[in-house]
Scaffold this motif. Structure first.
Motif, PDB file in Angstrom:
ATOM      1  N   GLU A 130       0.874  -1.168   0.000  1.00 55.31           N
ATOM      2  CA  GLU A 130       0.000   0.000   0.000  1.00 55.31           C
ATOM      3  C   GLU A 130       0.909   1.216   0.000  1.00 55.31           C
ATOM      4  N   GLN A 131       0.666   2.122  -0.948  1.00 57.73           N
ATOM      5  CA  GLN A 131       1.528   3.294  -1.018  1.00 57.73           C
ATOM      6  C   GLN A 131       0.800   4.506  -1.567  1.00 57.73           C
ATOM      7  N   TYR A 132       1.274   5.642  -1.094  1.00 55.77           N
ATOM      8  CA  TYR A 132       0.751   6.915  -1.567  1.00 55.77           C
ATOM      9  C   TYR A 132       1.408   7.240  -2.900  1.00 55.77           C
ATOM     10  N   ARG A 133       0.590   7.641  -3.887  1.00 54.69           N
ATOM     11  CA  ARG A 133       1.072   8.016  -5.211  1.00 54.69           C
ATOM     12  C   ARG A 133       0.923   9.528  -5.358  1.00 54.69           C
ATOM     13  N   PRO A 134       2.026  10.297  -5.173  1.00 54.02           N
ATOM     14  CA  PRO A 134       1.947  11.757  -5.235  1.00 54.02           C
ATOM     15  C   PRO A 134       1.374  12.295  -6.546  1.00 54.02           C
ATOM     16  N   THR A 135       1.651  11.619  -7.659  1.00 53.27           N
ATOM     17  CA  THR A 135       1.176  12.098  -8.956  1.00 53.27           C
ATOM     18  C   THR A 135      -0.339  12.267  -8.993  1.00 53.27           C
ATOM     19  N   ILE A 136      -1.051  11.317  -8.395  1.00 55.22           N
ATOM     20  CA  ILE A 136      -2.515  11.363  -8.420  1.00 55.22           C
ATOM     21  C   ILE A 136      -3.113  11.651  -7.040  1.00 55.22           C
ATOM     22  N   ARG A 137      -2.241  11.824  -6.046  1.00 50.64           N
ATOM     23  CA  ARG A 137      -2.647  12.178  -4.680  1.00 50.64           C
ATOM     24  C   ARG A 137      -3.610  11.170  -4.067  1.00 50.64           C
ATOM     25  N   GLU A 138      -3.288   9.895  -4.251  1.00 45.56           N
ATOM     26  CA  GLU A 138      -4.104   8.814  -3.701  1.00 45.56           C
ATOM     27  C   GLU A 138      -3.200   7.710  -3.156  1.00 45.56           C
ATOM     28  N   THR A 139      -3.733   6.991  -2.186  1.00 41.16           N
ATOM     29  CA  THR A 139      -3.060   5.797  -1.678  1.00 41.16           C
ATOM     30  C   THR A 139      -3.689   4.593  -2.365  1.00 41.16           C
ATOM     31  N   HIS A 140      -2.831   3.727  -2.915  1.00 43.01           N
ATOM     32  CA  HIS A 140      -3.301   2.558  -3.661  1.00 43.01           C
ATOM     33  C   HIS A 140      -2.789   1.264  -3.040  1.00 43.01           C
ATOM     34  N   LEU A 141      -3.619   0.245  -3.112  1.00 38.12           N
ATOM     35  CA  LEU A 141      -3.226  -1.120  -2.795  1.00 38.12           C
ATOM     36  C   LEU A 141      -2.768  -1.729  -4.112  1.00 38.12           C
ATOM     37  N   GLU A 142      -1.489  -2.088  -4.181  1.00 34.41           N
ATOM     38  CA  GLU A 142      -0.905  -2.535  -5.442  1.00 34.41           C
ATOM     39  C   GLU A 142      -0.082  -3.790  -5.248  1.00 34.41           C
ATOM     40  N   LEU A 143       0.159  -4.477  -6.345  1.00 31.31           N
ATOM     41  CA  LEU A 143       1.136  -5.544  -6.338  1.00 31.31           C
ATOM     42  C   LEU A 143       2.532  -4.920  -6.358  1.00 31.31           C
ATOM     43  N   PRO A 144       3.532  -5.597  -5.799  1.00 27.24           N
ATOM     44  CA  PRO A 144       4.896  -5.075  -5.883  1.00 27.24           C
ATOM     45  C   PRO A 144       5.289  -4.881  -7.345  1.00 27.24           C
ATOM     46  N   GLY A 146      20.273  -4.546 -18.367  1.00 26.48           N
ATOM     47  CA  GLY A 146      20.843  -5.889 -18.356  1.00 26.48           C
ATOM     48  C   GLY A 146      20.028  -6.917 -17.606  1.00 26.48           C
ATOM     49  N   GLU A 147      18.957  -6.515 -16.928  1.00 27.41           N
ATOM     50  CA  GLU A 147      18.124  -7.464 -16.188  1.00 27.41           C
ATOM     51  C   GLU A 147      17.038  -8.059 -17.072  1.00 27.41           C
ATOM     52  N   SER A 148      16.700  -9.292 -16.808  1.00 23.87           N
ATOM     53  CA  SER A 148      15.504  -9.881 -17.404  1.00 23.87           C
ATOM     54  C   SER A 148      14.318  -9.461 -16.544  1.00 23.87           C
ATOM     55  N   TYR A 149      13.124  -9.674 -17.063  1.00 26.78           N
ATOM     56  CA  TYR A 149      11.934  -9.347 -16.269  1.00 26.78           C
ATOM     57  C   TYR A 149      11.873 -10.200 -14.997  1.00 26.78           C
ATOM     58  N   THR A 150      12.233 -11.468 -15.092  1.00 25.31           N
ATOM     59  CA  THR A 150      12.152 -12.331 -13.912  1.00 25.31           C
ATOM     60  C   THR A 150      13.194 -11.955 -12.859  1.00 25.31           C
ATOM     61  N   THR A 151      14.384 -11.566 -13.291  1.00 24.47           N
ATOM     62  CA  THR A 151      15.411 -11.116 -12.343  1.00 24.47           C
ATOM     63  C   THR A 151      14.976  -9.819 -11.669  1.00 24.47           C
ATOM     64  N   ALA A 152      14.447  -8.899 -12.456  1.00 29.38           N
ATOM     65  CA  ALA A 152      13.956  -7.635 -11.896  1.00 29.38           C
ATOM     66  C   ALA A 152      12.817  -7.895 -10.911  1.00 29.38           C
ATOM     67  N   ALA A 153      11.939  -8.836 -11.238  1.00 34.63           N
ATOM     68  CA  ALA A 153      10.817  -9.152 -10.349  1.00 34.63           C
ATOM     69  C   ALA A 153      11.317  -9.666  -9.005  1.00 34.63           C
ATOM     70  N   ALA A 154      12.275 -10.578  -9.025  1.00 31.10           N
ATOM     71  CA  ALA A 154      12.814 -11.124  -7.776  1.00 31.10           C
ATOM     72  C   ALA A 154      13.478 -10.016  -6.953  1.00 31.10           C
ATOM     73  N   ARG A 155      14.246  -9.140  -7.611  1.00 31.82           N
ATOM     74  CA  ARG A 155      14.916  -8.049  -6.909  1.00 31.82           C
ATOM     75  C   ARG A 155      13.903  -7.080  -6.311  1.00 31.82           C
ATOM     76  N   GLU A 156      12.939  -6.631  -7.124  1.00 32.35           N
ATOM     77  CA  GLU A 156      11.928  -5.678  -6.645  1.00 32.35           C
ATOM     78  C   GLU A 156      11.099  -6.270  -5.513  1.00 32.35           C
ATOM     79  N   LEU A 157      10.733  -7.532  -5.635  1.00 32.12           N
ATOM     80  CA  LEU A 157       9.933  -8.177  -4.598  1.00 32.12           C
ATOM     81  C   LEU A 157      10.679  -8.167  -3.267  1.00 32.12           C
ATOM     82  N   GLU A 158      11.944  -8.540  -3.299  1.00 35.25           N
ATOM     83  CA  GLU A 158      12.719  -8.551  -2.059  1.00 35.25           C
ATOM     84  C   GLU A 158      12.921  -7.141  -1.524  1.00 35.25           C
ATOM     85  N   GLU A 159      13.265  -6.199  -2.388  1.00 33.95           N
ATOM     86  CA  GLU A 159      13.476  -4.819  -1.932  1.00 33.95           C
ATOM     87  C   GLU A 159      12.222  -4.225  -1.298  1.00 33.95           C
ATOM     88  N   GLU A 160      11.058  -4.451  -1.911  1.00 32.10           N
ATOM     89  CA  GLU A 160       9.827  -3.818  -1.440  1.00 32.10           C
ATOM     90  C   GLU A 160       9.153  -4.554  -0.287  1.00 32.10           C
TER      91      GLU A 160
END
Length: 189
Positions: free
Chosen positions: A72-86, A93-107
Motif C-alpha cells: 500500500e503506497q501513496y502516489r503523489p502524482t494522483i494524490r491517492e493511496t493505492h493497494l498494489e502488487l509489488p 541488463g536485467e531480465s523481467y524475472t530477475t527484476a521481479a525477484a529483486r523488486e519483490l525482495e526490496e519492497e
C-alpha cells in the motif's frame, strides 16, 4: 487498414528529459498527406509481481490459506493511496524475472525460489513508449527489505480468493488489475 509504409516519420523532438522519463513528439506525414505531431513519454521497462505466499509462511492470520503480497503506497502524482502488487523498473541488463525477484525482495522483504514470466506487453500505446511485464513468483522466503528513498510502503497480504475483489475497489490501478487477471486466466489464482 493502413500499412506502416503509408506513414512518413519526418522528425523526433525531445522536449524534456527527467530522471524518470523523456517526453516529446514525432512529426509524421499521415496516409492522407497531412502532417501531425504525436506526443509521447518514453519510460523504462517495468515489472509487476504476482507473489504467492504459502499459508505455512504466514505467521499470523493465515487461516490455512495461501495469500498474495500487496503493498500500500501513496502516489503523489494522483494524490491517492493505492493497494498494489509489488512492482518496479527493470534495470539495464536485467531480465523481467530477475527484476521481479529483486523488486519483490526490496519492497516486501521476501525472496522467491521461482519466477515465471506471464506476459510482456506495451502500455498505453497512444501516449507511452513503455513496456511492462507480469511475473508470477512463489516459494517465498525471508530476505532483505531495502526501500528506495522515495518508497514508503506498507506490506500486506490478501487471501488469493479475495485478491481480485480487493484490487477492484477504488482507487484501482491498471497494473494490479491486469496482472491479477492474467494470473487468474493462467490458472494461478
Amino acid at each position: 487498414m493502413t500499412d506502416i509504409d503509408d506513414w512518413e516519420h519526418l522528425e523526433e523532438v525531445t522536449e524534456y528529459d527527467t530522471p524518470w522519463y523523456e517526453g516529446g513528439y514525432d512529426r509524421l506525414r499521415q496516409p492522407d498527406g497531412t502532417e501531425k505531431q504525436y506526443y509521447w513519454a518514453d519510460l523504462p521497462p517495468a515489472v509487476v509481481v504476482v507473489a504467492r505466499v504459502d499459508a505455512d509462511v504466514l505467521e499470523d492470520d493465515g487461516n490455512g490459506q495461501d495469500h498474495l503480497l500487496f503493498v500500500e503506497q501513496y502516489r503523489p502524482t494522483i494524490r491517492e493511496t493505492h493497494l498494489e502488487l509489488p512492482a518496479g523498473i527493470v534495470e539495464d541488463g536485467e531480465s523481467y524475472t530477475t527484476a521481479a525477484a529483486r523488486e519483490l525482495e526490496e519492497e516486501t522483504g521476501f525472496r522467491p525460489s521461482s519466477t515465471a514470466l506471464l506476459q510482456e506487453y506495451a502500455v498505453a500505446t497512444g501516449v507511452l513508449r513503455h513496456d511492462r511485464a507480469v511475473v508470477y513468483a512463489e516459494g517465498l522466503e525471508p530476505g532483505e527489505r531495502e526501500l528506495d528513498n522515495n518508497e514508503f510502503l506498507e506490506v500486506t497480504t490478501v487471501p488469493i480468493g479475495e485478491a481480485l475483489e480487493h484490487a477492484r475497489e477504488q482507487p484501482a490501478n491498471d497494473s494490479t488489475l491486469t496482472a491479477l487477471l492474467l494470473a487468474k486466466e493462467d490458472g494461478l489464482l
